[in-house]
Each structure stands twice: as structure tokens, then as C-alpha cells.
Design a protein around this motif. Structure first.
Motif, short mmCIF file in Angstrom:
data_model
loop_
_atom_site.label_atom_id
_atom_site.label_comp_id
_atom_site.label_asym_id
_atom_site.label_seq_id
_atom_site.Cartn_x
_atom_site.Cartn_y
_atom_site.Cartn_z
N UNK A 99 0.82 -1.22 0.00
CA UNK A 99 0.00 0.00 0.00
C UNK A 99 0.85 1.27 0.00
N UNK A 100 1.68 1.46 -1.02
CA UNK A 100 2.59 2.61 -1.02
C UNK A 100 1.84 3.92 -1.25
N UNK A 101 2.45 5.00 -0.85
CA UNK A 101 1.91 6.30 -1.25
C UNK A 101 2.78 6.87 -2.36
N UNK A 102 2.30 7.96 -2.94
CA UNK A 102 2.98 8.48 -4.13
C UNK A 102 4.42 8.91 -3.85
N UNK A 103 4.63 9.51 -2.68
CA UNK A 103 5.99 9.98 -2.37
C UNK A 103 6.95 8.80 -2.21
N UNK A 104 6.45 7.72 -1.60
CA UNK A 104 7.31 6.53 -1.47
C UNK A 104 7.64 5.97 -2.85
N UNK A 105 6.65 5.98 -3.72
CA UNK A 105 6.88 5.51 -5.09
C UNK A 105 7.98 6.32 -5.76
N UNK A 106 7.90 7.63 -5.61
CA UNK A 106 8.91 8.50 -6.23
C UNK A 106 10.29 8.25 -5.62
N UNK A 107 10.32 8.10 -4.30
CA UNK A 107 11.60 7.86 -3.62
C UNK A 107 12.21 6.52 -4.09
N UNK A 108 11.35 5.51 -4.23
CA UNK A 108 11.84 4.21 -4.70
C UNK A 108 12.37 4.30 -6.12
N UNK A 109 11.69 5.06 -6.97
CA UNK A 109 12.16 5.19 -8.36
C UNK A 109 13.53 5.87 -8.38
N UNK A 167 8.94 11.46 -14.19
CA UNK A 167 10.34 11.44 -13.75
C UNK A 167 11.20 10.61 -14.71
N UNK A 168 10.69 10.44 -15.91
CA UNK A 168 11.50 9.84 -16.97
C UNK A 168 11.53 8.33 -16.99
N UNK A 198 -0.42 0.78 -12.55
CA UNK A 198 -1.69 1.31 -13.03
C UNK A 198 -1.49 2.67 -13.67
N UNK A 199 -2.58 3.19 -14.25
CA UNK A 199 -2.38 4.42 -15.02
C UNK A 199 -2.07 5.64 -14.16
N UNK A 200 -2.57 5.68 -12.93
CA UNK A 200 -2.28 6.89 -12.14
C UNK A 200 -0.82 6.93 -11.70
N UNK A 201 -0.31 5.92 -10.97
CA UNK A 201 1.13 5.96 -10.66
C UNK A 201 1.99 5.92 -11.93
N UNK A 202 1.47 5.33 -12.99
CA UNK A 202 2.22 5.24 -14.24
C UNK A 202 2.52 6.61 -14.81
N UNK A 203 1.54 7.48 -14.77
CA UNK A 203 1.75 8.83 -15.31
C UNK A 203 2.76 9.60 -14.45
N UNK A 204 2.75 9.33 -13.15
CA UNK A 204 3.72 9.97 -12.25
C UNK A 204 5.13 9.51 -12.64
N UNK A 205 5.27 8.20 -12.89
CA UNK A 205 6.58 7.66 -13.26
C UNK A 205 7.09 8.30 -14.54
N UNK A 206 6.19 8.48 -15.50
CA UNK A 206 6.58 9.09 -16.77
C UNK A 206 7.20 10.47 -16.55
#
Ligand code: SF4
Lengths: 116, 520
Positions: B384-394, B415-416, B405-413
Motif C-alpha cells: 500500500x505505497x503512497x505516491x511519495x514513497x513511489x517516487x523515492x523508490x524510483x 520522472x522519466x 496502473x495508469x495513475x502511478x504510471x503517469x507519475x513515473x513518466x
């Protein structure tokens, strides 16, 4: 456990963990039943003993056991060098280890839930 | 316990127990995050609600049904544009979204009258559809609308219709997973056993936990039909309401997504004695094993072997073309629930990828057990990650691609990091042998997209290579490949059609003689 047995059990467990799903049913008693039946039949198959599944439930255990035995034979040629007693002993250790990892030592808090 | 603490979540100390790194020698007795708990306040979760899990994931893939949400229209947000569970009846369930449009005045005066009006109106508008599911939402649950009573009334007035009630409002669980559970149990309690099916084969299965994402169910059904197996019902992708009422007459439940549908299989085993066989429909080897097991259950292994040999010969050289070019690429495998274990090992084995992290939005600890068991050392597992953790992990893991999924996917895009849609797919289906090659192709296209690489350059910061001309994917992917691979005449790129599903719908299948040894 002597080193060679330990390594072998680890190899056998590793295959189950990476490729099978049957050991991860949702409750303790469910997992116990799965491990016992499937590994029991796998042991018989590896020892060259006949397995004749009668009920639909048995057939389900048997297909998983059969595929596991095949995969073991294919991946671990050293199995062919073991006698029946050695195979039984090894499989008993494997069963113990698998029960530990998936049931008794498991950190999954849902396993003891009373309901499905 | 090898917990991983995110910098960004230090202010939410409980989060620490929700992420672990699988270090050398770690196994499930020493390395497992918490799971399926209420999201910790302050953590902006990516989860859906229990209504969403019941309706949008499991209920709505049923194809011949009016799916009516009793609540504000906002609850139906995740419909047309996010879901891709197609069907062979013109996608009725995707084309139309029904909600009773509950407003403030209904909260005050009750919405039962409104509900009845909506049910009748919907049946009148679609006279060919005689089946309906009604989903409870937060607002209507709180005001105590008696959906069952209204449905009974309508069924009395319109005797040719049948209505299923799913009482899973948004708050009925920590995540969408609570809704999966509720609808499984509601379906078996209310509907299973109310229709007696026509049995056309000696070998009859329910195919459970399969949602026909971009045609997955139809691909798998094709294999079963080629073996002479009757798919009595599919729970629920491309599934028919009345077929699902007859689930009690199958010989075997073939279970794909255990996360969302093991409940109904467990109940079918307890109540009707139908055993449960868990399978993996993704990847050549797991799929081959799965087909083999289903066939062996019925004593028709030769039929499975023929399919495995034919499909492998046709598609393996294409899978291997991609494998050569994907070797060593790092992946964050961040789906919703079951794909973290369906894919974790097989994408390493068959595509050469390296899984550096798995996460699950709504999985239980059981899913993490399967996922962690299947990944290699050093993988970071997050619940159950949150968006900031996702960004930190990337930032920390620097993956070459992310499946999510499409929502975190767009966030990943942003950051390249290129992303593939793990829920709805890009150019699926991904099940089946051909489907697995389509998945590999999508991964290849994402990683080696020249435009993506260009887009990752930040003109305010990065030096822009003005001396370089146009590049193609092949120039990028083949640059460091040995000559014998690059020039191989046996390996080839995907050669299937744009649409690999529609032709299956007109296919004719062999008929087999009845075998006396068939399972009862
Ligand atoms: S949480 Fe409640 S109000 Fe929100 S979408 Fe879910 S059912 Fe609707």
C-alpha cells in the motif's frame, strides 16, 4: 542436517516457491492439507510407487504432484542416484521445511483467521 | 525483519512495517511486510474503495447485465476510460454506465423510490437485457435504503428479469479487496445453484478470477475449447450472468487471480465438493504447466501437449528476439494484487528482466508471500505505497521500466521512467503464448522508445545533443548485441495481427468422442 541434504532441500524448496502456487492457500489448515497431500504423492511418484487418485480432490493434488515430480527429475539428476529410503527421508525434510516456511514460521497474520 | 524506511515517510512511523528488502538468506519467515490493513492516516494511498473492488473489478466484466450503481454518479468514475474488460457481445458492459444519481434531497428523504424508477427505466431502455446487478455505495448504505426489498418488488412486477444485489459500500473494507470478498460471497449465496446448465462435454470447468482484460479470457477459452473442455462459466470476464448461476455443476475450478476470487472457489469446494486448481496463464512455461495440469485432471494430457508444442514452436522465436534485447533491464513490478506473483519470476526467466521491486496496492500478506518467494535477492517489497514513497523508490532503484496502473504510471513518466499498464495493458491480451510475446513487444517498445528518451531530457538542465540525428528503436536496442544475435535468422519480432482476439470468436472447434474415464 548435513550440508548436502540441506542444499538439496533448499533446491527443492526453491523450485516450489518460484513456480508453484498450491502451497499458498489462504488458511493454516488449508496449507497443511495441500502440503501433506501434494508432497505425499510427489514422494510416492519419485519412489516409483503407484498413485491412483480416485476423488476429484485427489486428482487435483495428483496433477500438482505429478508436475512437481517431473520437474524435480528433470532439474536434479542427483535424484536418480538416491534409493527409495533416501528419497523418503529427503522429502520428509522438505515437507518439514515447507510447513515451517508456509505455516508454522509464517508471518502471515491471516492464516489463523477463523473464516475463509 | 529487514524493514525499509522511506525518508518521506519518517513522519508516519507505522509505514516502516509495510516495506521490506529481501536480503541474502531471507525467506518468508524473516521477511514479510504487513498487509490488508486500513491505510494509515497521512499516507495518500493509491487504493480504491470496497465498492470499486466489487463493481469495477468483479461485477462489471459480466457482459449481459445492466450494472447499476445506487449512489452518486461520481462513484462510477472508474468506468469507460479506465477499464478494458472487453466482451464478445459488443462490449455492452463497457459502453453503458448506470447510476441512480443520488443527490442531497435523497439523502434527506430516502432514495428507494428513485432506485425503483431507475431499475424499471433501465430495463425499458434495454429490452434485450434481462439481468441486472445493483451496487450499494456509501451514501445509500448510510441512509439505510433497502435495495433487496426494491429488487424483490421489481422481480415480482417483471417476472422475466433477475437481479443480483451487491452490498459492498465503499467503507466495507480497507481497500478494493474487501469488495472482492463481499461480491464473491454474495454471488455464491444469492445466485449459484439457481440455474441448471446444459452440459456439452465430459470435461467441465469454471474459469475463475479472469477478467478478459483486452481478451485474456477469450485466449484461454480457446485453449480449453481446443482440448474439448467446456468452460461452463467465467468468473467474471466475458462471463454471462446465467452461466455463473450454474457454477455448481463444474468438475473443476481453474483459478487464475486468487487474490480476487479464491473466496468463491473455496466456498464451491466446501459446499459443492468442486476442487480448486490454481494456475498461471502468463508466460510460456507456467502456461504450459497450467494447461497440462487441467488436461491431466481429466485424463486428456495428449490434447494439451499438442497445443503446447504447436504454440511454442510458433511463438518462442519471437519471445526470444525480445529476451535478447531486454536482458538485465530493471523493472519495478507495481501492480494491484495478483500480477506481482504471476509475473515476478517468469519475466526474469523468460524475458531476462530483473525485478528490483514489487508492490501491491490492495494485496494481502498472502500475495506478498507469493511475490517475495518468487523474486530474487535485494528486491524491495512495498505494501500500500503512497505516491511519495513511489517516487523515492524510483529515485533509489533507477528502474528501466515500471509496470503499474495508469495513475502511478503517469507519475513515473514525469520522472522519466517509461511505464506499462499492468491492469488494463497497452496492446494486450498478454495471456497465452502470443499474448506473452505482445507483452514483451510492449516492454521493448517502452524501454527503447526514442521519443521517450528524448522526452526524458530536461531542457532547463540537461545538455541537449544537437549533433545527433534521428535514432530508431533498433539502433538503441541492438547497439551492444553480438552479431550472431543481431543477424539471427531464427529469432524474429512479433508477427501477429493487430487484433488477435476477434478472429477467435468465429473459430470452429474439433469434436471429441466421449471418454468413459471422464471425471464426474
Ligand atoms: S468510497 Fe463510497 S462514495 Fe467514494 S466511490 Fe466508493 S462507494 Fe462511492
Amino acid at each position: 542436517m548435513e550440508d548436502v541434504t540441506k542444499t538439496r532441500v533448499e533446491q527443492l524448496i526453491d523450485y516450489i516457491m518460484k513456480n508453484c502456487l498450491w502451497q499458498f492457500h489462504s488458511r493454516n489448515w488449508d496449507r497443511k492439507r495441500q502440503n501433506e497431500n501434494i508432497l505425499g504423492m510427489t514422494t510416492k511418484l519419485l519412489c516409483g510407487e503407484p498413485v491412483t487418485p480416485e476423488t476429484p480432490e485427489d486428482k487435483c493434488y495428483w496433477v500438482d504432484a505429478f508436475c512437481l515430480a517431473e520437474a524435480y527429475r528433470e532439474r536434479h539428476p542427483w535424484l536418480a542416484t538416491l534409493g527409495v529410503d533416501q528419497i523418503r527421508e529427503l522429502m520428509a525434510k522438505l515437507h518439514e521445511q515447507l510447513d515451517f516456511q508456509t505455516i508454522t514460521g509464517s508471518l502471515n497474520e491471516e492464516l489463523s483467521d477463523q473464516h475463509y | 525483519m529487514p524493514y525499509h524506511e522511506f525518508e518521506c515517510s519518517k513522519c508516519i512511523p507505522e509505514r516502516k512495517q509495510h516495506a521490506v528488502t529481501k536480503g541474502p538468506g531471507e525467506d518468508l519467515t524473516s521477511c514479510l511486510p504487513k498487509g490488508y490493513l486500513n491505510t494509515i492516516p497521512g499516507s495518500i494511498s493509491e487504493r480504491g474503495c470496497a465498492y470499486c473492488g466489487a463493481k469495477h473489478v468483479i461485477g462489471t466484466p459480466m457482459k449481459d447485465v445492466i450494472h447499476l450503481s445506487h449512489g452518486p454518479i461520481g462513484c462510477t468514475y472508474d468506468t469507460w476510460q479506465t477499464k478494458r474488460y472487453i466482451s464478445d457481445n459488443g462490449n455492452f458492459q463497457l459502453k453503458y454506465t448506470f447510476a441512480t444519481d443520488v443527490r442531497e434531497k435523497h439523502i434527506v428523504f430516502g432514495a428507494e423510490k428513485l432506485l425503483k424508477q431507475n431499475i424499471i427505466e433501465a430495463f425499458q431502455q434495454f429490452p434485450d437485457i434481462k439481468r441486472m446487478t445493483i451496487y450499494q455505495t456509501c451514501a445509500t448504505a448510510l441512509i439505510g435504503d433497502d435495495i433487496n426489498a426494491i429488487a424483490e418488488e421489481v422481480m415480482e412486477e417483471l417476472p422475466d428479469v433477475d437481479i443480483f444485489i451487491c452490498n459492498s459500500p465503499g467503507f466495507a473494507g480497507p481497500s478494493q479487496s474487501g469488495g472482492h470478498h463481499k461480491i464473491n460471497i454474495a454471488w455464491i449465496n444469492q445466485k449459484v445453484g439457481t440455474v441448471e446448465p446444459t452440459i456439452t462435454s465430459d470435461y467441465v470447468i469454471n474459469y475463475v478470477g479472469e477478467y478478459n482484460i483486452q481478451g485474456d479470457q477469450e485466449v484461454m477459452q480457446d485453449f480449453f475449447k481446443r482440448m474439448g473442455i467446456q468452460v461452463l462459466s467465467t468468473f467474471t470476464g466475458n462471463g454471462s450472468y446465467d452461466d455463473l448461476r450454474a457454477m455448481h455443476k463444474a468438475h473443476l475450478n481453474v483459478l487464475e487471480c486468487a487474490r480476487s476470487a479464491e473466496y468463491i472457489c473455496n466456498e464451491l469446494r466446501v459446499r459443492y465438493g468442486i476442487p480448486r486448481l490454481d494456475i498461471d496463464g502468463f508466460g510460456f512455461e507456467p502456461l504450459s504447466q497450467s494447461l497440462r495440469k487441467v488436461a491431466m485432471f481429466f485424463g486428456i494430457q495428449d490434447r494439451a501437449e499438442a497445443i503446447i508444442a504447436e504454440e511454442t514452436a510458433r511463438w518462442k522465436p519471437e519471445l526470444d528476439w525480445y529476451k535478447e534485447r531486454l536482458k538485465g533491464k530493471k523493472v519495478c513490478l507495481w501492480p494491484g494484487g495478483s500480477k506481482l506473483w504471476h509475473w515476478a519470476h517468469v519475466i526474469e526467466e523468460e524475458m531476462g528482466l530483473k525485478v528490483v521491486s514489487v508492490y501491491t496496492k490492495f494485496g494481502h500478506q498472502g500475495d506478498m508471500e507469493k511475490g517475495i518467494a518468487r523474486c530474487g535477492e535485494d528486491a524491495l517489497a512495498i505494501d500500500d505505497p503512497n505516491e511519495l514513497e513511489g517516487l523515492e523508490a524510483l529515485e533509489m532503484l533507477k528502474p528501466d521500466i515500471i509496470f503499474t496502473g495508469k495513475r502511478p504510471g503517469e507519475v513515473a513518466k514525469k520522472v522519466g521512467v517509461p511505464y506499462l499498464n499492468a491492469h488494463a495493458y497497452h496492446n494486450g491480451p498478454y495471456k497465452g503464448y502470443e499474448g506473452w510475446v505482445r507483452f514483451a513487444r510492449d516492454i521493448y517498445n517502452a524501454i527503447y522508445s526514442p521519443i521517450h528518451q528524448l522526452a526524458a531530457l530536461d531542457i532547463s538542465r540537461d545538455p541537449i545533443p544537437t549533433d545527433k540525428g534521428f535514432v530508431t528503436q533498433r539502433m538503441l536496442s541492438d547497439a551492444s548485441l553480438p552479431e550472431e544475435i543481431r543477424a539471427s535468422t531464427t529469432l524474429r519480432q512479433y508477427s501477429g495481427a493487430y487484433d488477435s482476439v476477434t478472429p477467435l470468436r468465429d473459430k470452429t472447434y474439433p469434436t471429441f468422442d466421449s471418454r468413459p474415464a471422464a471425471a464426474e
